[in-house]
Design a protein around this motif. Structure first.
Motif, PDB file in Angstrom:
ATOM      1  N   ARG A 136       8.031 112.061  92.397  1.00  0.00           N
ATOM      2  CA  ARG A 136       6.477 111.922  92.348  1.00  0.00           C
ATOM      3  C   ARG A 136       5.955 110.889  93.217  1.00  0.00           C
ATOM      4  NH1 ARG A 136       6.611 113.461  86.293  1.00  0.00           N
ATOM      5  NH2 ARG A 136       5.943 115.830  86.455  1.00  0.00           N
ATOM      6  N   SER A 137       6.722 109.669  93.133  1.00  0.00           N
ATOM      7  CA  SER A 137       6.143 108.407  93.647  1.00  0.00           C
ATOM      8  C   SER A 137       6.440 108.456  95.096  1.00  0.00           C
ATOM      9  CB  SER A 137       6.869 107.302  93.169  1.00  0.00           C
ATOM     10  OG  SER A 137       6.516 105.984  93.905  1.00  0.00           O
ATOM     11  N   GLY A 138       7.384 109.080  95.657  1.00  0.00           N
ATOM     12  CA  GLY A 138       7.675 109.213  96.906  1.00  0.00           C
ATOM     13  C   GLY A 138       6.693 110.420  97.541  1.00  0.00           C
ATOM     14  N   VAL A 139       6.452 111.356  97.054  1.00  0.00           N
ATOM     15  CA  VAL A 139       5.594 112.255  97.406  1.00  0.00           C
ATOM     16  C   VAL A 139       4.280 111.639  97.388  1.00  0.00           C
ATOM     17  CG1 VAL A 139       4.333 114.712  97.011  1.00  0.00           C
ATOM     18  CG2 VAL A 139       6.794 114.396  96.798  1.00  0.00           C
ATOM     19  N   ASN A 140       3.563 111.042  96.558  1.00  0.00           N
ATOM     20  CA  ASN A 140       2.455 110.250  96.761  1.00  0.00           C
ATOM     21  C   ASN A 140       2.257 109.470  97.688  1.00  0.00           C
ATOM     22  OD1 ASN A 140       1.027 111.607  94.510  1.00  0.00           O
ATOM     23  ND2 ASN A 140       1.977 110.468  92.963  1.00  0.00           N
ATOM     24  N   GLU A 141       3.492 108.621  97.760  1.00  0.00           N
ATOM     25  CA  GLU A 141       3.341 107.512  98.942  1.00  0.00           C
ATOM     26  C   GLU A 141       3.053 108.264 100.241  1.00  0.00           C
ATOM     27  OE1 GLU A 141       6.709 104.608 100.076  1.00  0.00           O
ATOM     28  OE2 GLU A 141       6.130 104.286  97.961  1.00  0.00           O
ATOM     29  N   VAL A 142       3.811 109.372 100.642  1.00  0.00           N
ATOM     30  CA  VAL A 142       3.930 109.873 101.894  1.00  0.00           C
ATOM     31  C   VAL A 142       2.272 110.551 101.854  1.00  0.00           C
ATOM     32  CG1 VAL A 142       4.478 112.259 102.971  1.00  0.00           C
ATOM     33  CG2 VAL A 142       6.357 110.716 101.825  1.00  0.00           C
TER      34      VAL A 142
ATOM     35  N   THR B 177      10.415 121.159 101.811  1.00  0.00           N
ATOM     36  CA  THR B 177       9.279 121.082 102.581  1.00  0.00           C
ATOM     37  C   THR B 177       8.101 121.430 102.013  1.00  0.00           C
ATOM     38  OG1 THR B 177       9.946 123.529 103.326  1.00  0.00           O
ATOM     39  CG2 THR B 177      10.608 121.716 104.992  1.00  0.00           C
ATOM     40  N   LYS B 178       8.370 122.333 100.840  1.00  0.00           N
ATOM     41  CA  LYS B 178       7.015 122.434  99.767  1.00  0.00           C
ATOM     42  C   LYS B 178       6.324 121.200  99.492  1.00  0.00           C
ATOM     43  CE  LYS B 178       7.370 127.250  99.491  1.00  0.00           C
ATOM     44  NZ  LYS B 178       6.225 127.867  99.772  1.00  0.00           N
ATOM     45  N   LEU B 179       7.190 119.977  99.577  1.00  0.00           N
ATOM     46  CA  LEU B 179       6.446 119.021  99.039  1.00  0.00           C
ATOM     47  C   LEU B 179       5.640 118.170 100.176  1.00  0.00           C
ATOM     48  CD1 LEU B 179       9.691 117.311  97.465  1.00  0.00           C
ATOM     49  CD2 LEU B 179       7.922 118.579  96.223  1.00  0.00           C
ATOM     50  N   GLY B 180       5.631 118.817 101.377  1.00  0.00           N
ATOM     51  CA  GLY B 180       4.788 118.068 102.496  1.00  0.00           C
ATOM     52  C   GLY B 180       5.590 118.070 103.493  1.00  0.00           C
ATOM     53  N   GLU B 181       4.926 117.538 104.627  1.00  0.00           N
ATOM     54  CA  GLU B 181       5.560 117.157 106.044  1.00  0.00           C
ATOM     55  C   GLU B 181       5.755 115.996 106.144  1.00  0.00           C
ATOM     56  OE1 GLU B 181       3.052 118.828 109.164  1.00  0.00           O
ATOM     57  OE2 GLU B 181       2.784 120.633 108.158  1.00  0.00           O
ATOM     58  N   ASP B 182       6.514 115.393 107.058  1.00  0.00           N
ATOM     59  CA  ASP B 182       6.875 114.132 107.364  1.00  0.00           C
ATOM     60  C   ASP B 182       7.676 113.558 106.083  1.00  0.00           C
ATOM     61  OD1 ASP B 182       5.988 114.476 110.083  1.00  0.00           O
ATOM     62  OD2 ASP B 182       3.941 113.817 109.243  1.00  0.00           O
ATOM     63  N   LEU B 183       8.606 113.888 105.405  1.00  0.00           N
ATOM     64  CA  LEU B 183       9.117 113.532 104.313  1.00  0.00           C
ATOM     65  C   LEU B 183      10.266 112.575 104.927  1.00  0.00           C
ATOM     66  CD1 LEU B 183       9.525 116.376 102.190  1.00  0.00           C
ATOM     67  CD2 LEU B 183       7.763 114.717 101.613  1.00  0.00           C
ATOM     68  N   GLY B 184      10.377 111.242 104.158  1.00  0.00           N
ATOM     69  CA  GLY B 184      11.482 110.404 104.728  1.00  0.00           C
ATOM     70  C   GLY B 184      12.669 110.671 104.064  1.00  0.00           C
ATOM     71  N   GLU B 185      13.946 110.438 104.511  1.00  0.00           N
ATOM     72  CA  GLU B 185      15.251 110.932 104.047  1.00  0.00           C
ATOM     73  C   GLU B 185      15.307 110.279 102.619  1.00  0.00           C
ATOM     74  OE1 GLU B 185      18.625 112.423 103.837  1.00  0.00           O
ATOM     75  OE2 GLU B 185      17.410 112.527 105.621  1.00  0.00           O
ATOM     76  N   GLY B 186      14.687 109.373 102.233  1.00  0.00           N
ATOM     77  CA  GLY B 186      14.861 109.055 100.650  1.00  0.00           C
ATOM     78  C   GLY B 186      13.958 110.158  99.582  1.00  0.00           C
ATOM     79  N   VAL B 187      13.087 110.675 100.161  1.00  0.00           N
ATOM     80  CA  VAL B 187      12.245 111.624  99.513  1.00  0.00           C
ATOM     81  C   VAL B 187      13.112 112.895  99.288  1.00  0.00           C
ATOM     82  CG1 VAL B 187      10.300 113.086  99.331  1.00  0.00           C
ATOM     83  CG2 VAL B 187       9.990 110.571  99.823  1.00  0.00           C
ATOM     84  N   VAL B 188      13.839 113.250 100.494  1.00  0.00           N
ATOM     85  CA  VAL B 188      14.691 114.518 100.455  1.00  0.00           C
ATOM     86  C   VAL B 188      15.813 114.357  99.949  1.00  0.00           C
ATOM     87  CG1 VAL B 188      15.905 115.925 102.204  1.00  0.00           C
ATOM     88  CG2 VAL B 188      13.482 115.060 102.903  1.00  0.00           C
TER      89      VAL B 188
END
Length: 132
Positions: A92-98, A19-30
């Motif tokens: 990094r890519s997943g977080v930037n995308e979100v 959750t420190k990476l942001g809200e609404d993270l997809g299952e792939g990012v998690v």
């Protein structure tokens, strides 16, 4: 100092919380975060300085010295271990995308002093001419 995404990743690693990476993270990012967490934990166990810095950061997430040391060791781990490097880039890519798919909010940061003679102007999505 690390870039904001790397800082968020390090904070997430220290707290073991995606959750420190942001809200609404997809299952792939998690899922990628979980894999990175496990790989970094294994890697840091063999490096007492890296493990101590991560432990210090767990005790005080605002410890900038510990953040810098963990950042340095994470960068080194990414170069030494191809799995960590791949997972880190994927995260990094997943977080930037979100973040890019968010609500369109813009955050501006000003470092330094803004005196009476200096002006700060913020804006977004300008259409047409701007005269200052």
């Amino acid at each position: 100092m690390a870039d904001p995404v790397t800082t968020a990743i390090i904070a997430a690693l220290a707290t073991a919380s995606a959750t420190k990476l942001g809200e609404d993270l997809g299952e792939g990012v998690v899922s990628t975060f979980r894999s990175l967490y496990k790989a970094v934990t294994r890697h840091f166990r063999s490096d007492p300085e890296a493990q101590e810095a991560l432990d210090d950061l767990r005790l005080d997430e605002h410890d900038t010295e510990a953040m810098d040391v963990v950042s340095t060791h994470l960068d080194r781990a990414a170069h030494e271990d191809p799995e960590i490097g791949r997972l880190l880039e994927e995260l990094r890519s997943g977080v930037n995308e979100v973040n890019q798919e968010g609500d369109g909010a813009v955050v501006n940061q000003i470092n330094g002093n803004v005196s009476d003679s200096a002006k700060v102007i913020q804006g977004r999505d300008f259409h047409g001419g701007i005269h200052l």
